[in-house]
Design a protein around this motif. Structure first.
Motif, PDB file in Angstrom:
ATOM      1  N   ARG A 194     -36.631  53.549  74.344  1.00 31.37           N
ATOM      2  CA  ARG A 194     -37.958  53.541  73.703  1.00 31.37           C
ATOM      3  C   ARG A 194     -38.166  52.223  72.963  1.00 31.37           C
ATOM      4  N   PHE A 195     -37.135  51.793  72.236  1.00 29.58           N
ATOM      5  CA  PHE A 195     -37.224  50.520  71.521  1.00 29.58           C
ATOM      6  C   PHE A 195     -37.432  49.382  72.512  1.00 29.58           C
ATOM      7  N   ASN A 196     -36.625  49.335  73.552  1.00 28.32           N
ATOM      8  CA  ASN A 196     -36.729  48.243  74.521  1.00 28.32           C
ATOM      9  C   ASN A 196     -38.064  48.253  75.249  1.00 28.32           C
ATOM     10  N   GLN A 197     -38.584  49.422  75.581  1.00 31.99           N
ATOM     11  CA  GLN A 197     -39.885  49.509  76.225  1.00 31.99           C
ATOM     12  C   GLN A 197     -40.992  49.047  75.281  1.00 31.99           C
ATOM     13  N   ALA A 198     -40.880  49.394  74.006  1.00 38.67           N
ATOM     14  CA  ALA A 198     -41.870  48.954  73.028  1.00 38.67           C
ATOM     15  C   ALA A 198     -41.832  47.434  72.857  1.00 38.67           C
ATOM     16  N   MET A 199     -40.669  46.840  73.044  1.00 37.21           N
ATOM     17  CA  MET A 199     -40.513  45.391  72.903  1.00 37.21           C
ATOM     18  C   MET A 199     -40.852  44.633  74.185  1.00 37.21           C
ATOM     19  N   SER A 200     -41.026  45.333  75.279  1.00 34.50           N
ATOM     20  CA  SER A 200     -41.268  44.689  76.574  1.00 34.50           C
ATOM     21  C   SER A 200     -42.468  43.745  76.492  1.00 34.50           C
ATOM     22  N   GLY A 201     -42.250  42.520  76.934  1.00 39.74           N
ATOM     23  CA  GLY A 201     -43.316  41.527  76.937  1.00 39.74           C
ATOM     24  C   GLY A 201     -43.444  40.758  75.639  1.00 39.74           C
ATOM     25  N   SER A 202     -42.681  41.143  74.628  1.00 42.79           N
ATOM     26  CA  SER A 202     -42.767  40.440  73.349  1.00 42.79           C
ATOM     27  C   SER A 202     -41.744  39.313  73.302  1.00 42.79           C
ATOM     28  N   VAL A 203     -41.885  38.469  72.319  1.00 41.98           N
ATOM     29  CA  VAL A 203     -40.990  37.330  72.146  1.00 41.98           C
ATOM     30  C   VAL A 203     -40.365  37.418  70.758  1.00 41.98           C
ATOM     31  N   THR A 204     -39.064  37.206  70.708  1.00 39.03           N
ATOM     32  CA  THR A 204     -38.346  37.188  69.435  1.00 39.03           C
ATOM     33  C   THR A 204     -37.641  35.850  69.318  1.00 39.03           C
ATOM     34  N   GLN A 205     -37.811  35.209  68.194  1.00 41.47           N
ATOM     35  CA  GLN A 205     -37.165  33.920  67.981  1.00 41.47           C
ATOM     36  C   GLN A 205     -35.707  34.131  67.594  1.00 41.47           C
ATOM     37  N   MET A 206     -34.833  33.403  68.251  1.00 45.26           N
ATOM     38  CA  MET A 206     -33.413  33.473  67.917  1.00 45.26           C
ATOM     39  C   MET A 206     -33.158  32.644  66.665  1.00 45.26           C
ATOM     40  N   PRO A 207     -32.279  33.133  65.796  1.00 44.97           N
ATOM     41  CA  PRO A 207     -31.970  32.346  64.602  1.00 44.97           C
ATOM     42  C   PRO A 207     -31.192  31.086  64.975  1.00 44.97           C
ATOM     43  N   LYS A 208     -31.271  30.101  64.104  1.00 40.17           N
ATOM     44  CA  LYS A 208     -30.537  28.869  64.328  1.00 40.17           C
ATOM     45  C   LYS A 208     -29.047  29.139  64.150  1.00 40.17           C
ATOM     46  N   ARG A 209     -28.252  28.298  64.753  1.00 40.42           N
ATOM     47  CA  ARG A 209     -26.797  28.397  64.643  1.00 40.42           C
ATOM     48  C   ARG A 209     -26.423  28.447  63.161  1.00 40.42           C
ATOM     49  N   GLY A 210     -25.554  29.403  62.850  1.00 39.78           N
ATOM     50  CA  GLY A 210     -25.104  29.561  61.473  1.00 39.78           C
ATOM     51  C   GLY A 210     -25.994  30.437  60.613  1.00 39.78           C
ATOM     52  N   GLN A 211     -27.087  30.961  61.184  1.00 37.98           N
ATOM     53  CA  GLN A 211     -28.004  31.787  60.407  1.00 37.98           C
ATOM     54  C   GLN A 211     -28.074  33.227  60.904  1.00 37.98           C
ATOM     55  N   GLY A 212     -27.126  33.628  61.748  1.00 38.76           N
ATOM     56  CA  GLY A 212     -27.179  34.971  62.299  1.00 38.76           C
ATOM     57  C   GLY A 212     -26.338  35.992  61.561  1.00 38.76           C
ATOM     58  N   CYS A 213     -25.215  35.565  61.028  1.00 36.89           N
ATOM     59  CA  CYS A 213     -24.282  36.512  60.426  1.00 36.89           C
ATOM     60  C   CYS A 213     -24.728  36.963  59.041  1.00 36.89           C
ATOM     61  N   ALA A 214     -24.684  38.273  58.832  1.00 35.88           N
ATOM     62  CA  ALA A 214     -25.039  38.841  57.533  1.00 35.88           C
ATOM     63  C   ALA A 214     -23.950  38.595  56.504  1.00 35.88           C
ATOM     64  N   GLU A 215     -22.698  38.551  56.972  1.00 33.51           N
ATOM     65  CA  GLU A 215     -21.583  38.288  56.047  1.00 33.51           C
ATOM     66  C   GLU A 215     -20.557  37.422  56.698  1.00 33.51           C
TER      67      GLU A 215
END
Length: 136
Positions: A115-136
């Motif tokens: 359901r989540f993936n179908q709702a996201m179909s056709g959308s664009v998500t920006q990937m974070p820059k290197r070093g900005q992905g990890c929460a901890e």
């Protein structure tokens, strides 16, 4: 048999989307136990937890809310970048791929993930820059 032999982790196959999360870290306890059992580094284990937590958040997101969908997608993108950074070139990289299989291990969880993936179909998500992905 595979669980008893230790070939695969003992997983929660209940009907709840999120399963039991006694410590409230956003990761099912069975997935946490699996991650804790791995020989990976603490940083790699944190990336796996972030990955599982982001998938859990996506499974329960309100798919009619574009802001919530975007936030869930951003969480997944950050977790993905974190995993790549912490596992790149490592023989343990396969553990990161296992998190998806183990997190979405029931028909209810699979349906919610779809359901989540179908709702996201056709959308664009920006990937974070290197070093900005990890929460901890």
């Amino acid at each position: 048999q595979a669980e008893r032999a230790g070939a695969i982790p003992a997983l929660d196959f209940g009907t709840s989307l999120l399963g039991t999360d006694a410590d409230g870290n956003g990761v099912r306890d069975d997935i946490d136990a699996y991650i804790n059992s791995l020989p990976d580094t603490p940083a790699q284990k944190a990336a796996l937890r972030q990955d599982s937590a982001s998938m859990n958040a996506a499974m329960v997101v309100d798919v009619t809310n574009p802001v919530a969908l975007a936030a869930a997608a951003t969480g997944i993108a950050k977790a993905s970048v974190c995993s790549v950074e912490r596992y790149y070139g490592s023989p343990a990289e396969i553990h990161s791929n296992s998190i998806t299989k183990y997190t979405i291990n029931t028909p209810q969880r699979f349906d919610a993930w779809m359901r989540f993936n179908q709702a996201m179909s056709g959308s664009v998500t920006q990937m974070p820059k290197r070093g900005q992905g990890c929460a901890e």
